[in-house]
Design an enzyme around this catalytic site. Structure first.
Site, mmCIF file in Angstrom:
data_model
loop_
_atom_site.group_PDB
_atom_site.id
_atom_site.type_symbol
_atom_site.label_atom_id
_atom_site.label_comp_id
_atom_site.label_asym_id
_atom_site.label_seq_id
_atom_site.Cartn_x
_atom_site.Cartn_y
_atom_site.Cartn_z
ATOM 1 N N LYS A 105 -2.954 -15.110 -2.632
ATOM 2 C CA LYS A 105 -2.539 -14.393 -3.844
ATOM 3 C C LYS A 105 -3.641 -14.537 -4.872
ATOM 4 O O LYS A 105 -4.441 -15.488 -4.808
ATOM 5 C CB LYS A 105 -1.242 -15.002 -4.400
ATOM 6 C CG LYS A 105 -0.478 -14.078 -5.314
ATOM 7 C CD LYS A 105 0.414 -13.129 -4.528
ATOM 8 C CE LYS A 105 1.149 -12.160 -5.410
ATOM 9 N NZ LYS A 105 2.162 -11.405 -4.668
ATOM 10 N N ASP A 145 -0.056 -5.883 -6.838
ATOM 11 C CA ASP A 145 1.107 -6.660 -7.291
ATOM 12 C C ASP A 145 1.403 -6.191 -8.722
ATOM 13 O O ASP A 145 1.069 -5.046 -9.062
ATOM 14 C CB ASP A 145 0.815 -8.161 -7.203
ATOM 15 C CG ASP A 145 2.068 -8.997 -7.370
ATOM 16 O OD1 ASP A 145 2.939 -8.938 -6.487
ATOM 17 O OD2 ASP A 145 2.198 -9.709 -8.377
ATOM 18 N N GLY A 217 13.957 -4.788 -14.012
ATOM 19 C CA GLY A 217 12.605 -4.428 -13.552
ATOM 20 C C GLY A 217 12.654 -3.062 -12.900
ATOM 21 O O GLY A 217 13.175 -2.912 -11.794
ATOM 22 N N GLY A 219 10.004 -1.069 -12.092
ATOM 23 C CA GLY A 219 8.619 -0.734 -11.768
ATOM 24 C C GLY A 219 8.586 -0.136 -10.373
ATOM 25 O O GLY A 219 9.543 0.513 -9.937
ATOM 26 N N ASN A 220 7.509 -0.400 -9.668
ATOM 27 C CA ASN A 220 7.374 0.149 -8.322
ATOM 28 C C ASN A 220 8.564 -0.252 -7.447
ATOM 29 O O ASN A 220 9.230 0.586 -6.842
ATOM 30 C CB ASN A 220 6.054 -0.345 -7.707
ATOM 31 C CG ASN A 220 5.957 -0.023 -6.238
ATOM 32 O OD1 ASN A 220 6.532 -0.697 -5.401
ATOM 33 N ND2 ASN A 220 5.263 1.051 -5.908
ATOM 34 N N GLY A 222 11.602 -1.904 -8.188
ATOM 35 C CA GLY A 222 12.946 -1.622 -8.674
ATOM 36 C C GLY A 222 13.289 -0.141 -8.635
ATOM 37 O O GLY A 222 14.427 0.232 -8.342
HETATM 38 P P1 NAD Z 1 5.572 -3.356 -11.601
HETATM 39 O O1 NAD Z 1 4.537 -3.809 -12.548
HETATM 40 O O2 NAD Z 1 5.488 -1.989 -11.028
HETATM 41 O O3 NAD Z 1 7.025 -3.463 -12.300
HETATM 42 C C1 NAD Z 1 7.476 -4.609 -12.927
HETATM 43 C C2 NAD Z 1 8.677 -4.211 -13.766
HETATM 44 O O4 NAD Z 1 9.219 -5.379 -14.371
HETATM 45 C C3 NAD Z 1 8.348 -3.263 -14.908
HETATM 46 O O5 NAD Z 1 9.417 -2.359 -15.081
HETATM 47 C C4 NAD Z 1 8.247 -4.182 -16.119
HETATM 48 O O6 NAD Z 1 8.491 -3.513 -17.337
HETATM 49 C C5 NAD Z 1 9.341 -5.160 -15.769
HETATM 50 N N1 NAD Z 1 9.235 -6.422 -16.471
HETATM 51 C C6 NAD Z 1 8.137 -7.171 -16.718
HETATM 52 N N2 NAD Z 1 8.463 -8.261 -17.434
HETATM 53 C C7 NAD Z 1 9.798 -8.205 -17.620
HETATM 54 C C8 NAD Z 1 10.735 -9.023 -18.276
HETATM 55 N N3 NAD Z 1 10.356 -10.142 -18.901
HETATM 56 N N4 NAD Z 1 12.041 -8.654 -18.258
HETATM 57 C C9 NAD Z 1 12.423 -7.530 -17.635
HETATM 58 N N5 NAD Z 1 11.593 -6.707 -17.001
HETATM 59 C C10 NAD Z 1 10.302 -7.033 -16.991
HETATM 60 O O7 NAD Z 1 5.645 -4.467 -10.473
HETATM 61 P P2 NAD Z 1 6.302 -4.347 -9.039
HETATM 62 O O8 NAD Z 1 5.235 -4.019 -8.074
HETATM 63 O O9 NAD Z 1 7.515 -3.498 -9.116
HETATM 64 O O10 NAD Z 1 6.705 -5.875 -8.786
HETATM 65 C C11 NAD Z 1 7.905 -6.409 -9.304
HETATM 66 C C12 NAD Z 1 8.158 -7.748 -8.627
HETATM 67 O O11 NAD Z 1 8.220 -7.550 -7.216
HETATM 68 C C13 NAD Z 1 7.075 -8.803 -8.849
HETATM 69 O O12 NAD Z 1 7.676 -10.081 -8.882
HETATM 70 C C14 NAD Z 1 6.218 -8.696 -7.603
HETATM 71 O O13 NAD Z 1 5.516 -9.885 -7.320
HETATM 72 C C15 NAD Z 1 7.296 -8.406 -6.579
HETATM 73 N N6 NAD Z 1 6.802 -7.774 -5.370
HETATM 74 C C16 NAD Z 1 6.148 -6.582 -5.424
HETATM 75 C C17 NAD Z 1 5.737 -5.980 -4.235
HETATM 76 C C18 NAD Z 1 5.097 -4.623 -4.215
HETATM 77 O O14 NAD Z 1 4.897 -4.083 -3.129
HETATM 78 N N7 NAD Z 1 4.794 -4.039 -5.356
HETATM 79 C C19 NAD Z 1 5.948 -6.627 -3.015
HETATM 80 C C20 NAD Z 1 6.629 -7.843 -3.003
HETATM 81 C C21 NAD Z 1 7.053 -8.401 -4.197
#
Ligand code: NAD
Length: 426
Positions: A105, A145, A217, A219-220, A222
């Site tokens: 990571k 990420d 959350g 983002g991608n 959620g």
């Molecule tokens: P992202 O940046 O696309 O989205 C993150 C979301 O969380 C955003 O909507 C952001 O506004 C929100 N957020 C940030 N801080 C916050 C808070 N304090 N309270 C509420 N919401 C908050 O990221 P992502 O790729 O969707 O990743 C989200 C999680 O999933 C992370 O923990 C990441 O490590 C994990 N993850 C992602 C992937 C992937 O393929 N993208 C794979 C495995 C795990």
């Protein structure tokens, strides 16, 4: 170090797992210490001419099962202990989902939202040049990420390729399609979480229709998950991003309208969409209200999905959680103390290392397609992803039943079993 220190928590999880499944002491020792820790300086000339130096990290936790693999995060909270924990969870996750990768990571302690596009590109390219001696298609394969995406992955690939002297798409995954990415990668983590949830609902003979869900959350991860749950007939009642969220007890009428609204306005809060009209004036009509990202965790729902950052669920708020099932889409969203509360309340926690492993499964498919110069259809990718998720869920569920342990403990045992098949050298 506190319970909220993710690396302390990760090591505790490992020790608990080692009690449930006796492992070679050398393997245990190696898992307790990352193989390699890299810290680099990332100087950036800002648009106004000033110089800022950020810290960049890459932790290569373990490569017993294959090249180190895991994302790169751009966030002001990034620090070494966070990256160590995340890299450890990648070792476990890759073993749970059974892809031939180890765990890694990385990240930069920067807030990309406060940068111009040019600054972000210069910062990323500099970080890539600094990382290039330690990454490679058969050494360490980063991925996106939090706050990183396909464009950022492309810049890293380009810098690495320049130094390697040849186009090397397999050095990184999560690339855009036209630069060697895989079909289905953007959806993969959310879709994988959806498959995992369906598996456990099936094991517990719970019907999906009408189940209520709150997602922290958007983002991608959620957002794709929300789409699949909506398609399944579940009722997504609350969504939030870091700035705030919306709660509609009768169900959010259209996830795709909320998505469009969030894309346009930059925030989920206020996205009360009726047809194409998304604004606060609809709030009353929909019986909705604004909700903070923290309060979303305490709503009376069947399923709670933390999909933002680690440590969202703590000993303070765990007692207030009303959901029966927690689907951990974020990495490390539950502190050890919160986990103990959920255990005592018999809340089913589908752990991060399983629930969000769909992302790395498709990252592996992308890497495989790059290495073998193949191109798979989206249907093929989703079918293979479903196969991987279903098998991993079955393995974890069986272990949890057999040993009478939580799904998290069972996932760790599943990973240790898999890691134990490999010869460990000191
Ligand atoms: P992202 O940046 O696309 O989205 C993150 C979301 O969380 C955003 O909507 C952001 O506004 C929100 N957020 C940030 N801080 C916050 C808070 N304090 N309270 C509420 N919401 C908050 O990221 P992502 O790729 O969707 O990743 C989200 C999680 O999933 C992370 O923990 C990441 O490590 C994990 N993850 C992602 C992937 C992937 O393929 N993208 C794979 C495995 C795990």
């Amino acid at each position: 170090m506190s319970d909220n220190n993710p690396w302390t928590r990760a090591k505790k999880q490992l020790q608990t797992a080692a009690k449930n499944f006796p492992i070679d002491p050398m393997l245990l020792a190696r898992l307790q210490h990352p193989d390699r820790i890299v810290e680099v300086s990332v100087p950036l000339k800002r648009d106004d001419g000033s110089i800022v130096v950020y810290q960049g990290f890459r932790v290569q936790h373990n490569n017993i099962r294959g090249p180190y693999k895991g994302g790169l995060r751009f966030h002001p909270q990034v620090d070494m202990d966070e990256v160590k924990a995340l890299s450890f969870w990648m070792t476990i996750k890759n073993a749970v989902i059974d892809v031939p990768f180890g765990g890694g990571k990385g990240g930069v302690n920067v807030d990309p939202k406060k940068m111009s596009a040019g600054e972000l590109e210069r910062l990323t390219r500099e970080f890539a040049r600094k990382l290039s001696p330690v990454i490679g298609p058969y050494t360490d394969v980063p991925a996106p990420d939090v706050n990183t995406n396909g464009t950022i992955m492309t810049w890293i690939m380009e810098e690495y390729s320049k130094i390697a002297g040849k186009e090397t798409p397999a050095v990184i995954t999560g690339k855009p399609l036209e630069r060697g990415g895989s079909l289905g990668r953007p959806e993969a983590t959310g879709l994988g979480g959806y498959y995992a949830l369906l598996s456990f609902l099936k094991f517990k003979r719970i019907k999906t229709k009408g189940l209520t869900v709150a997602i922290q959350g958007f983002g991608n991860v959620g957002s794709f998950l929300a789409h699949y749950l909506e398609e399944e007939g579940m009722k997504v009642v609350a969504l939030s991003d870091s700035k705030g969220g919306i709660y509609m007890p009768a169900g959010i009428p259209s996830i795709s309208e909320v998505q469009k609204c969030k894309d346009a306005s930059g925030r989920v809060g206020g996205c009360y969409c009726i047809g194409s009209v998304c604004d606060m004036s609809n709030m009353k009509k929909l019986g909705g209200r604004e909700i903070s990202p923290e309060k979303i965790l305490e709503l009376p729902v069947d399923i709670l999905v933390p999909a933002a950052l680690e440590n969202a669920l703590t000993k303070e708020n765990a007692k207030k959680v009303k959901a029966h099932i927690i689907l951990e889409m974020a990495n490390g969203p539950t502190t050890a103390e919160a986990d103990a509360v959920f255990k005592s309340k018999r809340i089913t926690v589908i752990p991060d290392v399983l629930a969000n492993s769909g992302g790395v499964a498709v990252s592996y498919f992308e890497w495989y397609q790059n290495v073998h110069k193949e191109r798979w259809s989206k249907e093929a990718v989703f079918k293979k992803l479903k196969g991987k998720m279903d098998s991993a869920c079955e393995r974890v569920y069986e272990i949890s039943r057999e040993l009478k342990i939580s799904l998290r403990e069972a996932a760790y045992v599943s990973a240790l079993k898999s890691l134990s098949k490999f010869k460990v050298r000191p």
